[in-house]
Every structure is written in C-alpha cells, then in structure tokens.
Design a protein around this motif. Structure first.
Motif: not given
Length: 200
Positions: A8-9, A15-19, A25-30, A49-54
């Motif tokens: 769960i996120l 920011s999409a770039e920061e997320l 960096a943390k090795g988390v595969d969203l 959220l734009a990054y998550v949807l990408r």
C-alpha cells in the motif's frame, strides 16, 4: 507499507520526480503496489501520482469523494441557479441541462475509487472518511488508513484535518486497541493544554 500480504502507498508526496528518485534509492518497486490511498486533495500529498501511474497504470487509487474538484464525482444539475427569464441560448446547456453534471478528472487514466464513508477495502484494511470542520480547511474531505493488526490498530493519517480526536473515535469502532498513530496531526487549532490549577 506492507500489511496482510498487500503493498500500500499512502499519499505520493509533492513531486513525481522526487517520488521516483526516492523509490529507486530505497529499492521500492511501485509497479508491485496493490493500491494507493490519497488522504486529501492538497498538491504536496498527490504530486507524485503521475509517477505511480507511469509505472503502475492499473493500480487502484482510493481517494475522498468530493462533489467537485480534483477527486470530484458529479453533481445534480439542480446545484446551480437558473434564470428562466433568459432566452434558452443564454442559459447553460441551452436551457436543457442534463440531470447529472459529470466532471473531468485530473488523471483520467487512473482507476479511482471514491470513498465517502468508513469502508473496509480488504480484510483488516480500513479507510476512514471524514470532513474537516476546522477553520482554513472547512469542508475538506479526508481519508485515513487503518490497519487492524494482532497488536492493535495502526492508523496512518495525512494531515488529520478533520481532527485526530474524530479519526480515533471512528477507528475505535473497528478495534478498541491502538498500537500506533503516524502522520501529521495538525494540532494548530487545538486548545493549548493547561496544567491543573495549583492549590491556594
């Protein structure tokens, strides 16, 4: 976070770039998320959220149901004032409005599930939906995530705009034991605690 075999996120940051950079960096595969919970409509909670949807375009996204706005749904056409004295061509919809006014979405490709009441979305995973009555955020709709664990409830809040007292009161109906509360509690409008009066 991971709970009950689900990933769960909760909120996506500013920011999409920061997320994306933080996840790498943390090795988390969203792309492996089961779902996303958006606490409220402020940009510093939903900017990523734009990054998550990408990386995970089919993920389910739970958000507070609003009548309009970022997580808007729809409103009855009776929600705006009509002036029958105007000619039809000067009125909205030529004087023939649809029964329901549907609103567009900020992320039309997203799979949003809009929540307006306390809801169990998976076994032991609950969302609490409340509306703020605090100055400055009046009527802001808000979701809190509640995980019912063997040690008690784990309660995750974004900014707790409706008040942590109201969130906890609702959560205690799920389980009377609380193990952890985490997030921004926004106590700026709370009364300052006072010590008992000293004896005279």
């Amino acid at each position: 976070m991971e709970a009950g075999g689900r990933r769960i996120l909760f909120d996506t940051g500013n920011s999409a770039e920061e997320l994306g950079a933080n996840a790498r960096a943390k090795g988390v595969d969203l792309s492996k998320l089961d779902f996303v919970v958006m606490s409220h409509r402020h940009g510093d909670h939903m900017g990523g959220l734009a990054y998550v949807l990408r990386v995970n375009p089919n993920v389910s996204i739970y958000a507070p149901k609003e009548g309009f706005g970022v997580y808007g749904a729809d409103l009855p056409s009776s929600s705006y004032r009509r002036d029958e004295s105007l000619p039809a061509e000067r009125r909205y919809f030529g004087g023939q409005p649809p029964e329901t006014l549907r609103f567009g979405a900020a992320w039309p490709q997203g799979h949003f599930k809009l929540i307006d009441k306390a809801t169990e979305i998976a076994p032991g995973v609950h969302l609490i939906a409340l509306v703020s009555d605090k100055p400055g955020t009046l009527e802001l709709r808000d979701l809190s995530l509640v995980l019912d664990t063997p040690d008690g409830l784990v309660i995750v809040v974004g900014c707790a705009y409706p008040g942590i007292d109201r969130i906890l009161e609702t959560a205690l109906k799920i389980n009377p034991r609380i193990a952890l509360v985490v997030g921004d509690l926004r106590l700026v409008v709370a009364k300052t605690r006072r010590s008992p009066a000293s004896p005279r």
